[in-house]
Design a protein around this motif. Structure first.
Motif, PDB file in Angstrom:
ATOM      1  N   VAL A   1       7.499  -5.726  12.645  1.00  0.00           N
ATOM      2  CA  VAL A   1       6.370  -5.564  11.742  1.00  0.00           C
ATOM      3  C   VAL A   1       6.874  -4.849  10.495  1.00  0.00           C
ATOM      4  N   GLY A   2       6.458  -5.306   9.330  1.00  0.00           N
ATOM      5  CA  GLY A   2       6.861  -4.671   8.088  1.00  0.00           C
ATOM      6  C   GLY A   2       5.938  -3.525   7.733  1.00  0.00           C
ATOM      7  N   LEU A   3       6.492  -2.323   7.573  1.00  0.00           N
ATOM      8  CA  LEU A   3       5.736  -1.152   7.124  1.00  0.00           C
ATOM      9  C   LEU A   3       6.289  -0.711   5.777  1.00  0.00           C
ATOM     10  N   ASP A   4       5.496  -0.852   4.729  1.00  0.00           N
ATOM     11  CA  ASP A   4       5.953  -0.535   3.372  1.00  0.00           C
ATOM     12  C   ASP A   4       7.264  -1.228   3.054  1.00  0.00           C
ATOM     13  N   GLY A   5       7.409  -2.456   3.570  1.00  0.00           N
ATOM     14  CA  GLY A   5       8.584  -3.254   3.266  1.00  0.00           C
ATOM     15  C   GLY A   5       9.778  -3.019   4.163  1.00  0.00           C
ATOM     16  N   VAL A   6       9.614  -2.137   5.164  1.00  0.00           N
ATOM     17  CA  VAL A   6      10.705  -1.831   6.093  1.00  0.00           C
ATOM     18  C   VAL A   6      10.470  -2.585   7.399  1.00  0.00           C
TER      19      VAL A   6
ATOM     20  N   VAL B   1       8.440  -4.798  -3.504  1.00  0.00           N
ATOM     21  CA  VAL B   1       8.080  -3.406  -3.758  1.00  0.00           C
ATOM     22  C   VAL B   1       7.165  -2.935  -2.635  1.00  0.00           C
ATOM     23  N   SER B   2       7.686  -2.057  -1.796  1.00  0.00           N
ATOM     24  CA  SER B   2       6.944  -1.571  -0.618  1.00  0.00           C
ATOM     25  C   SER B   2       6.344  -2.723   0.183  1.00  0.00           C
TER      26      SER B   2
ATOM     27  N   VAL C   1       8.755   4.232  -4.219  1.00  0.00           N
ATOM     28  CA  VAL C   1       8.449   3.020  -3.461  1.00  0.00           C
ATOM     29  C   VAL C   1       9.747   2.418  -2.949  1.00  0.00           C
ATOM     30  N   ASN C   2       9.625   1.613  -1.905  1.00  0.00           N
ATOM     31  CA  ASN C   2      10.783   0.919  -1.348  1.00  0.00           C
ATOM     32  C   ASN C   2      11.056  -0.360  -2.126  1.00  0.00           C
TER      33      ASN C   2
END
Length: 204
Positions: A42-47, A141-142, A181-182
């Motif tokens: 699952v992607g959380l803020d792009g991670v 971005v995130s 931001v990521n």
């Protein structure tokens, strides 16, 4: 793999800090729990994060030290909202661009310009990522797939324009100057730039 089309922004229900590890707990709605299993991405803020437990609607993820050091996840506390995207299913429409969930670094918000129905965010990139960003190119971005509206290469600054729907679904409306931001650069652009640099270096 993700598409950069965020499904929603949800608050962290709990953050458990351990040496070199943060356990993040988040309550997801039924639509995002469908077929979700332990071990899923699952992607959380792009991670890209791995599901470690599911208890009803509460899902947990482990963020190790490398993730905490490279991304914004280490700065999060209980109640902070994160952009969430389930991993893309094979054959699904890609409304944004391919995102791996492997963050390249963090950028700082240096300006926010708001007018009726418009919002422009300007960021300063780490210098090592500057060569991979181009005007009208893609950037993550995130976790959100965005188009670079303007880019100043010498200053390593770029801007994006956000429509009201993006502001509604993501955490961008909550951001302030100075927030980080990521960033994930477009992998296709990265491969082209790195290949050209390598070829030129070999010929030299």
């Amino acid at each position: 793999m993700y598409t950069g089309i965020v499904h929603g922004a949800f608050p962290l229900a709990s953050v458990v800090r351990k040496p070199g590890l943060h356990q993040l707990y988040i309550d997801l709605p039924p639509v995002l729990l469908e077929d979700l299993t332990i071990g899923a991405s699952v992607g959380l803020d792009g991670v890209c994060m791995t599901v470690t437990s599911i208890d009803g609607g509460r899902v947990s993820f482990d963020a190790m030290q490398e993730t905490l050091s490279l991304t914004t996840l280490g700065d999060l506390s209980e109640g902070d909202r994160v952009n969430v995207e389930r991993s893309a299913k094979q054959g699904a429409e890609i409304g944004g661009h391919n995102i791996s969930g492997h963050v390249d670094g963090r950028a700082e918000i240096i300006a926010i310009e708001e007018s009726e129905n418009n919002c422009t965010l300007r960021f300063r990139l780490p210098s090592n990522l500057s060569k991979y960003v181009f005007k009208k190119g893609f950037i993550g971005v995130s976790g959100c797939s965005l188009t670079v509206a303007d880019y100043k290469r010498d200053e390593a600054e770029f801007s994006v324009c956000l429509i009201p729907e993006t502001l509604r679904v993501t955490t961008f409306a909550e951001k302030r100057v100075g927030d980080r931001v990521n960033i994930e650069v477009d992998r296709q652009t990265q491969v082209i730039v790195d290949t050209v640099e390598r070829v030129l270096a070999e010929r030299a």
